[in-house]
Design a protein around this motif. Structure first.
Motif, mmCIF file in Angstrom:
data_model
loop_
_atom_site.group_PDB
_atom_site.id
_atom_site.type_symbol
_atom_site.label_atom_id
_atom_site.label_comp_id
_atom_site.label_asym_id
_atom_site.label_seq_id
_atom_site.Cartn_x
_atom_site.Cartn_y
_atom_site.Cartn_z
ATOM 1 N N SER A 248 46.693 52.570 29.726
ATOM 2 C CA SER A 248 47.311 51.259 29.956
ATOM 3 C C SER A 248 46.514 50.445 30.967
ATOM 4 O O SER A 248 46.194 49.265 30.724
ATOM 5 C CB SER A 248 48.764 51.428 30.411
ATOM 6 N N LEU A 249 46.154 51.049 32.097
ATOM 7 C CA LEU A 249 45.376 50.321 33.104
ATOM 8 C C LEU A 249 43.981 49.990 32.580
ATOM 9 O O LEU A 249 43.445 48.901 32.841
ATOM 10 C CB LEU A 249 45.267 51.153 34.383
ATOM 11 N N GLY A 250 43.381 50.932 31.843
ATOM 12 C CA GLY A 250 42.047 50.686 31.290
ATOM 13 C C GLY A 250 42.032 49.556 30.281
ATOM 14 O O GLY A 250 41.071 48.779 30.206
ATOM 15 N N THR A 251 43.100 49.446 29.503
ATOM 16 C CA THR A 251 43.199 48.343 28.539
ATOM 17 C C THR A 251 43.238 47.003 29.262
ATOM 18 O O THR A 251 42.561 46.038 28.860
ATOM 19 C CB THR A 251 44.454 48.517 27.666
ATOM 20 N N VAL A 252 44.010 46.932 30.337
ATOM 21 C CA VAL A 252 44.050 45.696 31.126
ATOM 22 C C VAL A 252 42.674 45.397 31.709
ATOM 23 O O VAL A 252 42.193 44.250 31.668
ATOM 24 C CB VAL A 252 45.099 45.798 32.251
ATOM 25 N N LEU A 253 42.012 46.410 32.265
ATOM 26 C CA LEU A 253 40.672 46.227 32.828
ATOM 27 C C LEU A 253 39.705 45.664 31.791
ATOM 28 O O LEU A 253 38.935 44.741 32.067
ATOM 29 C CB LEU A 253 40.134 47.557 33.351
ATOM 30 N N LEU A 254 39.727 46.234 30.599
ATOM 31 C CA LEU A 254 38.805 45.790 29.555
ATOM 32 C C LEU A 254 39.115 44.356 29.119
ATOM 33 O O LEU A 254 38.201 43.546 28.925
ATOM 34 C CB LEU A 254 38.882 46.737 28.361
ATOM 35 N N VAL A 275 34.147 55.334 30.107
ATOM 36 C CA VAL A 275 35.344 56.074 30.519
ATOM 37 C C VAL A 275 35.218 56.546 31.965
ATOM 38 O O VAL A 275 36.183 56.465 32.740
ATOM 39 C CB VAL A 275 35.592 57.259 29.564
ATOM 40 N N GLU A 276 34.039 57.022 32.362
ATOM 41 C CA GLU A 276 33.854 57.453 33.756
ATOM 42 C C GLU A 276 34.083 56.289 34.715
ATOM 43 O O GLU A 276 34.711 56.449 35.767
ATOM 44 C CB GLU A 276 32.444 58.021 33.962
ATOM 45 N N GLU A 277 33.594 55.113 34.351
ATOM 46 C CA GLU A 277 33.763 53.942 35.216
ATOM 47 C C GLU A 277 35.222 53.492 35.251
ATOM 48 O O GLU A 277 35.736 53.099 36.292
ATOM 49 C CB GLU A 277 32.850 52.809 34.734
ATOM 50 N N ILE A 278 35.914 53.558 34.108
ATOM 51 C CA ILE A 278 37.337 53.212 34.087
ATOM 52 C C ILE A 278 38.138 54.194 34.927
ATOM 53 O O ILE A 278 39.038 53.810 35.684
ATOM 54 C CB ILE A 278 37.847 53.176 32.629
ATOM 55 N N LEU A 279 37.804 55.479 34.836
ATOM 56 C CA LEU A 279 38.472 56.491 35.659
ATOM 57 C C LEU A 279 38.235 56.221 37.142
ATOM 58 O O LEU A 279 39.153 56.332 37.961
ATOM 59 C CB LEU A 279 37.961 57.883 35.288
#
Length: 400
Positions: A248-254, A275-279
């Motif tokens: 959910s947070l990664g989707t907002v970030l993207l 994925v590593e950067e989103i994490l």
């Protein structure tokens, strides 16, 4: 100086508290007061967090009288939690870890990729066939991660509402002690019954984690039924809500960083690095490491005394400017492989390889199949999990 109140407020919901940067610059250790009322040391610098988490004198034993509980817990719940994978110290932790490591190797995670892909595709299809706007948390994030971890462990997916509801109560710092005890007891009883049924089955116990742990244990004879159900509880509760929050947070970030999203769409092979950067950027587990010192431990030019409680913030460490320049920037050209979202040391998340596969498949597939995906509400109007042990978003309205 009075201990600082913890958790600390966020000025922006998509960033860790600003106070972390001040602490990294000026205080290797800061004294804090937790919601439980206990005081502890807070570590925020990357090098200190990494070194401390690898120290064998940093104990996760919840029964230690000075353990820095984040939330108030009854004695019964402390004893129950202390039997889990995340709470045990060696040698007990070593025994349990060896039982499950074969289920979560890089090779095993890659073998599961086609099944993860099928689950993701099925849920995206259902989302596209449904109403819009939709809540991505309920239509995609939570269902995908729940189904994956249920299939891996051997838990019937139709029982998912039980561990969704109990996990929510356990993680909410506004829940009463009685409510936490009841939720914990319900989930433990369910898993105990499930493990007992598998143990009593004729023939092979099944092609899933529970079955293979039972088979290994028949050879080694080191675990009792309660140990196996406690192990499953650790993996089940940690294996769905965590990854769902990153989705959910990664989707907002993207969606808020269209250039990075375009780079991922143009070259899906960049997914592992993305994925590593989103994490790194999201770092949903904050606090991520609660410990008690079994001996004096040096942190920078300060000393944690034997018996002191300690909280490490991987969210703060993952935004350490000395390791990740301009940490506020989502940058898929950054080498973020040393991020600490999964922790470090012997308690590093055992299912990290599976989580990475899930995230890679979800982000590449979602934005390939739904190129017009967009938020249906401004970021500042989203409901973030400020009162939870796992940071994320309660509801994520999207449309396309």
């Amino acid at each position: 100086m009075e201990p600082l109140a913890y958790p600390m407020p966020r000025s922006c919901p998509m960033r860790p508290p600003d106070q972390y940067a001040e602490l990294r610059a000026g205080a290797p250790l800061a004294e804090i007061t937790l919601p439980s009322g206990r005081t502890a040391w807070l570590i925020t610098r990357y090098e200190h967090v990494r070194r401390f988490l690898a120290d064998r004198n940093a104990s996760t034993n919840r029964l230690h009288p000075n353990f820095p509980f984040y939330l108030p817990l009854s004695r019964k719940l402390r004893e129950d939690v202390n039997a889990s994978l995340m709470s045990l110290d060696p040698p007990e932790h070593t025994v349990l870890t060896r039982m499950v490591i074969p289920e979560f190797t890089h090779k095993r995670a890659q073998q599961l990729r086609p099944r993860v892909q099928k689950i993701v595709d099925e849920h995206i299809t259902m989302m596209l066939d449904g109403d819009r706007p939709t809540d991505l948390v309920e239509t995609l994030c939570r269902p995908i991660t729940s189904q994956v971890i249920c299939e891996v462990i051997g838990v019937p997916y139709h029982d998912r509402d039980l561990f969704h509801s109990t996990s929510k109560v356990m993680a909410d710092r506004n829940s009463s002690s009685d409510d936490r005890d009841k939720a914990d007891a319900m989930l433990r009883e369910y898993l105990s019954d499930l493990v007992a049924a598998k143990l009593n089955e004729d023939g092979e116990p099944g092609d899933h984690l529970i079955g293979r742990v039972i088979a290994r244990n028949r050879e080694k004879g080191v675990l009792g039924p309660d140990d196996i159900s406690a192990l499953c509880l650790s993996l089940l509760t940690a294996g769905h809500e965590t990854t769902a929050n990153v989705i959910s947070l990664g989707t907002v970030l993207l969606l808020e960083n269209p250039e990075q999203l375009a780079a991922l769409r143009a070259d899906p092979a960049r997914a592992p690095g993305a994925v590593e950067e989103i994490l790194r950027h999201t770092s949903i587990t904050d606090p991520s490491g609660l410990r008690v010192a079994l001996a004096d431990i040096e942190v920078g030019d300060m000393m944690i005394k034997k018996g002191d409680g300690v909280v490490v913030s991987t969210a703060a460490a993952n935004w350490d400017e000395s390791v990740f320049p301009h940490p506020e920037k989502l940058d898929f050209d950054r080498d973020a492989r040393q991020q600490l979202a999964f922790g470090h040391g012997i308690h590093r998340c055992v299912a990290q390889n599976l989580a990475r596969v899930e995230l890679e498949v979800v982000f590449t597939t979602l934005f390939a199949r739904v190129p017009g995906l967009r938020l249906a509400a401004p970021v500042e109007e989203l409901s973030f999990k400020d009162g939870s042990l796992l940071y994320g978003i309660h509801n994520l309205p999207v449309t396309w």
